[in-house]
Design an enzyme around this catalytic site. Structure first.
Site, PDB file in Angstrom:
ATOM      1  N   ARG A  46     106.383  77.805  52.058  1.00  0.00           N
ATOM      2  CA  ARG A  46     106.625  78.918  51.148  1.00  0.00           C
ATOM      3  C   ARG A  46     105.494  79.093  50.114  1.00  0.00           C
ATOM      4  O   ARG A  46     105.147  80.204  49.773  1.00  0.00           O
ATOM      5  CB  ARG A  46     107.934  78.632  50.409  1.00  0.00           C
ATOM      6  N   LYS A 145     116.875  65.463  62.771  1.00  0.00           N
ATOM      7  CA  LYS A 145     118.148  65.360  62.096  1.00  0.00           C
ATOM      8  C   LYS A 145     118.064  65.720  60.610  1.00  0.00           C
ATOM      9  O   LYS A 145     117.010  65.560  60.039  1.00  0.00           O
ATOM     10  CB  LYS A 145     118.712  63.961  62.296  1.00  0.00           C
ATOM     11  N   LYS A 179     109.880  54.333  68.821  1.00  0.00           N
ATOM     12  CA  LYS A 179     109.439  52.977  68.464  1.00  0.00           C
ATOM     13  C   LYS A 179     109.046  52.224  69.729  1.00  0.00           C
ATOM     14  O   LYS A 179     109.708  52.315  70.755  1.00  0.00           O
ATOM     15  CB  LYS A 179     110.552  52.239  67.711  1.00  0.00           C
ATOM     16  N   GLU A 213     118.574  47.337  56.480  1.00  0.00           N
ATOM     17  CA  GLU A 213     117.489  47.735  55.576  1.00  0.00           C
ATOM     18  C   GLU A 213     117.669  47.001  54.266  1.00  0.00           C
ATOM     19  O   GLU A 213     118.798  46.749  53.845  1.00  0.00           O
ATOM     20  CB  GLU A 213     117.556  49.244  55.319  1.00  0.00           C
ATOM     21  N   ASP A 232     124.134  59.136  59.114  1.00  0.00           N
ATOM     22  CA  ASP A 232     122.700  58.961  58.902  1.00  0.00           C
ATOM     23  C   ASP A 232     122.069  58.046  59.962  1.00  0.00           C
ATOM     24  O   ASP A 232     120.922  58.254  60.353  1.00  0.00           O
ATOM     25  CB  ASP A 232     122.479  58.365  57.501  1.00  0.00           C
ATOM     26  N   HIS A 237     120.523  56.966  65.626  1.00  0.00           N
ATOM     27  CA  HIS A 237     119.654  55.840  65.990  1.00  0.00           C
ATOM     28  C   HIS A 237     120.400  54.726  66.738  1.00  0.00           C
ATOM     29  O   HIS A 237     119.966  54.278  67.799  1.00  0.00           O
ATOM     30  CB  HIS A 237     118.991  55.240  64.751  1.00  0.00           C
TER      31      HIS A 237
END
Ligand code: BG6
Length: 480
Positions: A46, A145, A179, A213, A232, A237
Site C-alpha cells: 500500500r 496460513k 524443512k 518452543e 496455530d 504443522h
C-alpha cells in the site's frame, strides 16, 4: 533443478514476513546460483514508495536478517537491480494498471504472486489478478496460513481462490514441509528397505511428535489469542508431520500422489475424546510475563500448549497411538518425531526398562538429524550388561559445509513454486479435512468449562500432559 526466469510479485512486500524470510531467502538463492539473474521481483504494497526506497528497505532487511558482514556485495547489487515496486491498493483500483504494465513490458516465462497479506485480502487480490488479465493460465498464486479459522471459513477461502485460479496454480505454504528433515523423513521411509517393513502397528509401539518452543507469544498476542496452539500449530504443522509419518507409500514422488496419501491419513483419524486432550497456558516466569499478560486478556482461555493422543483407524496403525504436543515457553526449542518400537517379542536378557526400546528420532530443529536408539552390550568384562546408545546422524556433521548452506524452508518452497512443483504444498481438500478434525476438538473444548491448565515457563508442560502418557505406561521424551 534449474529454475526458469520468473516474475514474482510479492503483495505485502514491506511486511514482516517479506523482510524477514521471503526477500532474504530469494537473495540466498541468487547467491547459490539458483535464481536466474533475469528474474524480476516486484514488490507490491500500500505504501507509496519509489523503487529506490524499496531497494533501500530491502538492503536494510538483508543486513538485519542475514548480517551485513555475511552479504556478498556483488550479489546484493544484482539482487537489488532485480527489484521493482508498485504501490497497489489491494481492495481498490489504485496501482493495478501499473502492475500490469511492468509485467507486460518484458514478460518472463513464469509468473508468481505471493500473497504475504492478511487472509481477508486473498480473495479480493486473486479476483483482481484474474479479471485484470494480470494472472495468466500458467501463473501461480502463493498463500499461507491462517487458511481459515475453522472448516467453514477454510471452505469459503478455497472457494474464493477457486473462482480465479485452478487448484494446480494454488500453492498453500506450510513452512514445516519446507524443512530439510521433514523431506528426509520421506527419504528415510521410502528410499531404504530397512524401515518400511517395520513401519506399522506390529512393530511400532507409538509415535511422539513434539514441537516445543522456548519463546512466548511476545508481540503476537492479539493474533494468537484468537488462534491458540491448536489452530496455530496442530491443525497445520503437526498434522503435516503426522501425515508424512503415517501415510502409505505413494506410487510416485509426485504432488497429487503424495497429497492423496496424506489426505487418506487425515480421513482415517478417529475423533479425539476429551480425556485424550490436554490444554495448557504458561505462567509468568524467568522474568517474562504470563500468557494472559502477553495476550492482554486476563481471562483468556486460549491454550499456549496442546497435547493429544491420536488414533489412526486403518490397517497399518490400528493400536499404535500418535501422541502430539506443542507449546510455547517450554524448556527448549525442540521439534522432533520419535518413532518408538516395541520390545523384542522374547527377551533372553533381563527385562529392559520401557524407554530403552529402539526408537528412530527425526530431529527437525535444532541440530537437524536422525538418531536410531539401539541396545547394545556395555563394553567391558562386567557380564552381559545392556545399554541404550544412539546411532547418530547429524546433518551438519555428515554433510559438512554444504549443510550450512542448506536453504531454509521458505527458500526451498519459493523455488518449488517457480519450478511448478506442488509436492510440498497443501491441497485444498487436505486443509479442509484437517479443519474438520480440529473443529471437533475445539468444539468440545468450548463446550466444556475446563480452562487450560497453567504450566511453568521453562518447564515441559502441564502435569496432566505427562499423565496422558503415564497412564498408558509410556513417557514423553525429554525436551532438552
Ligand atoms: C508459525 C506459528 O507457523 O510457526 C508460530 O504461527 C510459531 O507461532 C512458528 O512460532 C514456529 O516455526 P519454527 O519454524 O520456528 O518452528
Amino acid at each position: 533443478i534449474p529454475v526458469q526466469p520468473f516474475d514474482l510479485v510479492i503483495f505485502g512486500a514491506t511486511g514482516d514476513l517479506a523482510r524477514r524470510k521471503i526477500l532474504p531467502g530469494l537473495y540466498r538463492r541468487m547467491l547459490a546460483g539458483q535464481m536466474p539473474t533475469e528474474a524480476r521481483i516486484i514488490g507490491a504494497a500500500r505504501s507509496k514508495l519509489t523503487a529506490k526506497a524499496f531497494r533501500e528497505m530491502v538492503e536494510e532487511a538483508l543486513e538485519t536478517f542475514i548480517g551485513k558482514e555475511r552479504l556478498d556485495a556483488g550479489t546484493v547489487k544484482t539482487f537489488l537491480a532485480a527489484l521493482h515496486y508498485v504501490a497497489v491498493d489491494a481492495g481498490g483500483e489504485g496501482g493495478w494498471k501499473e502492475l500490469g504494465a511492468i509485467l507486460g513490458q518484458d514478460p518472463r516465462p513464469v509468473r508468481g504472486f505471493y500473497l504475504s497479506v492478511g487472509p481477508s485480502l486473498f480473495g479480493p487480490i486473486a479476483a483482481r489478478l484474474h479479471h485484470s488479465g494480470i494472472a495468466t493460465e500458467t501463473s501461480r498464486i502463493v498463500v499461507e496460513k491462517p487458511l481459515g479459522h475453522d472448516l467453514g471459513s477454510a471452505q469459503a477461502l478455497n472457494a474464493q481462490l477457486a473462482e480465479s485460479f485452478d487448484e494446480s496454480q494454488i500453492y498453500r505454504i506450510d513452512h514445516y514441509l519446507g524443512k530439510e528433515t521433514v523431506q528426509n523423513l520421506m527419504a528415510v521411509r521410502f528410499a531404504n528397505a530397512l524401515f518400511e517393513p517395520l513401519w506399522n502397528a506390529r512393530f511400532i509401539d507409538h509415535v511422539q511428535i513434539t514441537v516445543a518452543e522456548n519463546i512466548g507469544v511476545g508481540g503476537r498476542g492479539g493474533y494468537y489469542d484468537k488462534s491458540g496452539a491448536m489452530r496455530d500449530m496442530v491443525q497445520n504443522h503437526l498434522m503435516q508431520l503426522l501425515c508424512l509419518t503415517a501415510m502409505e507409500p505413494p506410487a510416485q514422488f509426485e504432488a497429487d500422489r503424495v497429497r492423496d496419501e496424506k489426505l487418506k491419513v487425515i480421513r482415517s483419524l478417529e475423533p479425539v475424546t476429551p480425556e485424550d486432550t490436554v490444554r495448557g497456558q504458561y505462567r509468568a516466569g524467568n522474568g517474562e510475563p504470563s500468557y494472559a499478560e502477553h495476550a492482554e486478556n486476563p481471562d483468556s482461555t486460549t491454550e499456549s500448549y496442546v497435547a493429544l493422543k491420536v488414533n489412526i483407524a486403518n490397517w497399518r496403525w490400528q493400536g499404535t497411538p500418535f501422541y502430539l504436543r506443542t507449546g510455547k515457553r517450554l524448556r527448549a526449542r525442540l521439534s522432533e518425531i520419535a518413532v518408538v518400537f516395541k520390545e523384542p517379542p522374547h527377551s533372553i536378557f533381563p527385562k529392559l526398562p520401557a524407554h530403552q526400546t529402539n526408537a528412530l528420532i527425526i530431529r527437525l530443529q535444532p541440530d537437524e538429524g536422525i538418531t536410531l536408539r539401539m541396545t547394545i552390550k556395555e563394553p567391558g568384562p562386567g557380564g552381559m550388561r545392556l545399554a541404550d546408545v544412539p546411532l547418530d546422524m547429524s546433518f551438519a556433521e555428515a554433510l559438512g559445509p554444504s549443510a550450512e548452506s542448506m536453504p531454509d524452508a521458505y527458500e526451498r518452497l519459493i523455488m518449488d513454486v517457480m519450478r511448478g512443483d506442488q509436492t510440498l504444498f497443501m491441497r485444498g481438500d487436505e486443509v479442509e479435512a484437517a479443519w474438520e478434525w480440529t473443529d471437533r476438538i475445539l468444539a468440545e473444548w468450548s463446550e466444556s468449562r475446563d480452562k487450560p491448565k497453567p504450566y511453568d515457563a521453562g518447564g515441559s508442560g502441564p502435569e496432566n500432559a505427562l499423565e496422558l502418557m503415564h497412564r498408558d505406561g509410556r513417557r514423553w521424551r525429554e525436551i532438552e
